[in-house]
Design an enzyme around this catalytic site. Sequence first.
Site, PDB file in Angstrom:
ATOM      1  N   ASN A   7       0.875  -1.176   0.000  1.00 55.35           N
ATOM      2  CA  ASN A   7       0.000   0.000   0.000  1.00 55.35           C
ATOM      3  C   ASN A   7       0.908   1.220   0.000  1.00 55.35           C
ATOM      4  O   ASN A   7       1.434   1.615   1.041  1.00 55.35           O
ATOM      5  CB  ASN A   7      -0.883  -0.043   1.257  1.00 55.35           C
ATOM      6  CG  ASN A   7      -1.778   1.174   1.377  1.00 55.35           C
ATOM      7  OD1 ASN A   7      -1.746   2.076   0.531  1.00 55.35           O
ATOM      8  ND2 ASN A   7      -2.568   1.212   2.429  1.00 55.35           N
ATOM      9  N   ARG A  85      -2.876  -2.231  -3.045  1.00 53.25           N
ATOM     10  CA  ARG A  85      -4.041  -1.379  -2.807  1.00 53.25           C
ATOM     11  C   ARG A  85      -3.985  -0.238  -3.819  1.00 53.25           C
ATOM     12  O   ARG A  85      -2.973   0.457  -3.937  1.00 53.25           O
ATOM     13  CB  ARG A  85      -3.992  -0.807  -1.402  1.00 53.25           C
ATOM     14  CG  ARG A  85      -5.142   0.151  -1.177  1.00 53.25           C
ATOM     15  CD  ARG A  85      -4.963   0.937   0.086  1.00 53.25           C
ATOM     16  NE  ARG A  85      -6.126   1.788   0.301  1.00 53.25           N
ATOM     17  CZ  ARG A  85      -6.066   2.933   0.959  1.00 53.25           C
ATOM     18  NH1 ARG A  85      -4.932   3.361   1.453  1.00 53.25           N
ATOM     19  NH2 ARG A  85      -7.155   3.646   1.130  1.00 53.25           N
ATOM     20  N   HIS A 174     -12.848   3.218   0.916  1.00 55.98           N
ATOM     21  CA  HIS A 174     -12.832   2.234   2.022  1.00 55.98           C
ATOM     22  C   HIS A 174     -13.573   0.955   1.636  1.00 55.98           C
ATOM     23  O   HIS A 174     -14.028   0.213   2.508  1.00 55.98           O
ATOM     24  CB  HIS A 174     -13.520   2.786   3.301  1.00 55.98           C
ATOM     25  CG  HIS A 174     -12.796   3.896   3.987  1.00 55.98           C
ATOM     26  ND1 HIS A 174     -13.459   4.978   4.522  1.00 55.98           N
ATOM     27  CD2 HIS A 174     -11.488   4.091   4.250  1.00 55.98           C
ATOM     28  CE1 HIS A 174     -12.587   5.795   5.091  1.00 55.98           C
ATOM     29  NE2 HIS A 174     -11.372   5.276   4.936  1.00 55.98           N
ATOM     30  N   ARG A 235     -10.982  16.441   7.534  1.00 56.45           N
ATOM     31  CA  ARG A 235     -11.863  16.784   6.413  1.00 56.45           C
ATOM     32  C   ARG A 235     -13.235  17.216   6.916  1.00 56.45           C
ATOM     33  O   ARG A 235     -13.743  16.634   7.886  1.00 56.45           O
ATOM     34  CB  ARG A 235     -12.035  15.592   5.464  1.00 56.45           C
ATOM     35  CG  ARG A 235     -10.764  15.156   4.786  1.00 56.45           C
ATOM     36  CD  ARG A 235     -11.062  14.090   3.717  1.00 56.45           C
ATOM     37  NE  ARG A 235      -9.853  13.385   3.370  1.00 56.45           N
ATOM     38  CZ  ARG A 235      -9.679  12.067   3.510  1.00 56.45           C
ATOM     39  NH1 ARG A 235     -10.652  11.310   3.975  1.00 56.45           N
ATOM     40  NH2 ARG A 235      -8.535  11.516   3.175  1.00 56.45           N
ATOM     41  N   GLU A 379      -7.947  -4.755   6.093  1.00 58.41           N
ATOM     42  CA  GLU A 379      -7.894  -4.539   4.649  1.00 58.41           C
ATOM     43  C   GLU A 379      -6.771  -5.355   3.996  1.00 58.41           C
ATOM     44  O   GLU A 379      -6.924  -5.849   2.887  1.00 58.41           O
ATOM     45  CB  GLU A 379      -7.708  -3.037   4.364  1.00 58.41           C
ATOM     46  CG  GLU A 379      -8.960  -2.250   4.715  1.00 58.41           C
ATOM     47  CD  GLU A 379      -8.726  -0.759   4.838  1.00 58.41           C
ATOM     48  OE1 GLU A 379      -8.264  -0.327   5.921  1.00 58.41           O
ATOM     49  OE2 GLU A 379      -8.996  -0.024   3.882  1.00 58.41           O
TER      50      GLU A 379
END
Length: 395
Positions: A7, A85, A174, A235, A379
């Site tokens: 990743n 990923r 996600h 965010r 993940e």
Amino acid sequence: MNILVLNCGSSSAKFAVIDASSGRELVSGLAQRLGSAHASLDWKLDGARHKRDLHHADHDQALRTVLDLLKGIGHVEDLAGVGHRVVHGGARFSGSIPITAEVVARIKECIPLGPLHNPPNLLGIKIAQELLPDLPQVAVFDTAFHQTMPPQTYLYAVPYEWFEKHEVRRYGFHGTSHRYVSETAVRQLGLDPDDHAIVTAHLGNGCSLCAVRNGKSMDTTMGLTPLDGVVMGTRSGSIDPSIIAHMKRALHRSADDVMDALNLRSGLLGISGLSNDMRTLQEAAAEGHQRAALAIEKFNHSVAKAAAGMIVSLGRLDALVFTGGIGENAAAVRAKIVELLGFTGLELDPVANEAHGREQGGRISVGLRPQAAVIPTNEELMIALDSAAIIAQRG
Ligand code: ADP
């Protein structure tokens, strides 16, 4: 079958070697601050943690060091493939896929949609192909799981040509996490594999919710980019788009500057003025920091409100699943969100809520429908499983 999971971010590279047959993680680590004087590599092997300075290493040098490390512990020869990923697959990818030159070209086409993430993801693929030329490589996309959303959830109500010509629509992110925890929830909570309605809440630094009906994503809160949806660490989540034009004029700044503020200085950090980190805010709120308390309150309300919206896309609610750093660890946040959703019939089991977390997930509600649960995400495991399945299929 051992899979190297990679990743690559803009200044980091996360890796793990996972035995896909048992799901066991054999070694994992993180190279960070790449390209700076403080570049370093941390890794975990057999429960022990190690660290090494990488002195100005870039991605290429860092991944070479990782491979040397893996060679040293005998985990290169037994690798069956590499799973990458990839953040943005646009509407081009609806599942994981073996990487070919054509796939690389299509991932490049998605760079305008994922300008921050796709270039380092592509760099990771290029370096891994150079360093491990004989191994199959697989791309696993954050967006792919959400490609089953119907038009009424993926369309924005903007001029239709923006969708047709400029790919403006909700993609969602996600996806690997929402898929993993919803699949696990079906097994662990005894839901019907062919008839279930789950809201998954991935609450980490980035946060998104997903409506999963019978294994398929029907709706999600993140949009064209990860800025949309609920309040996050830095965010803003969804806001009135007119705020951008207003603040451009008010501050005499460019749209890019305002976007930076919405991505990097908003959310929990923006409201609290203190931190983007939920743990820090919980500690500060406990000591009387009012804006830390306000930030947490806004966060909880935003997640509960979004969860209610996801229920509309599902038609009913069987289970609400919490995951991610906040979802797995912040029991008080879970308690408040479940309380706000009490009208759905959800009722918290306070003892179970305090007991369950990252180490061990489990049910945190009373009664069987709807249920609430914590399910730690994984993940990397999902990427390894997808990669192994694709590699096995191709023989
Ligand atoms: P990322 O999205 O970067 O992978 P994580 O999923 O690790 O991030 O989530 C990070 C968030 O989880 C931070 O806000 C952090 O404060 C929060 N968190 C981690 N541990 C705890 C804890 N014990 N209590 C409350 N919040 C926690």
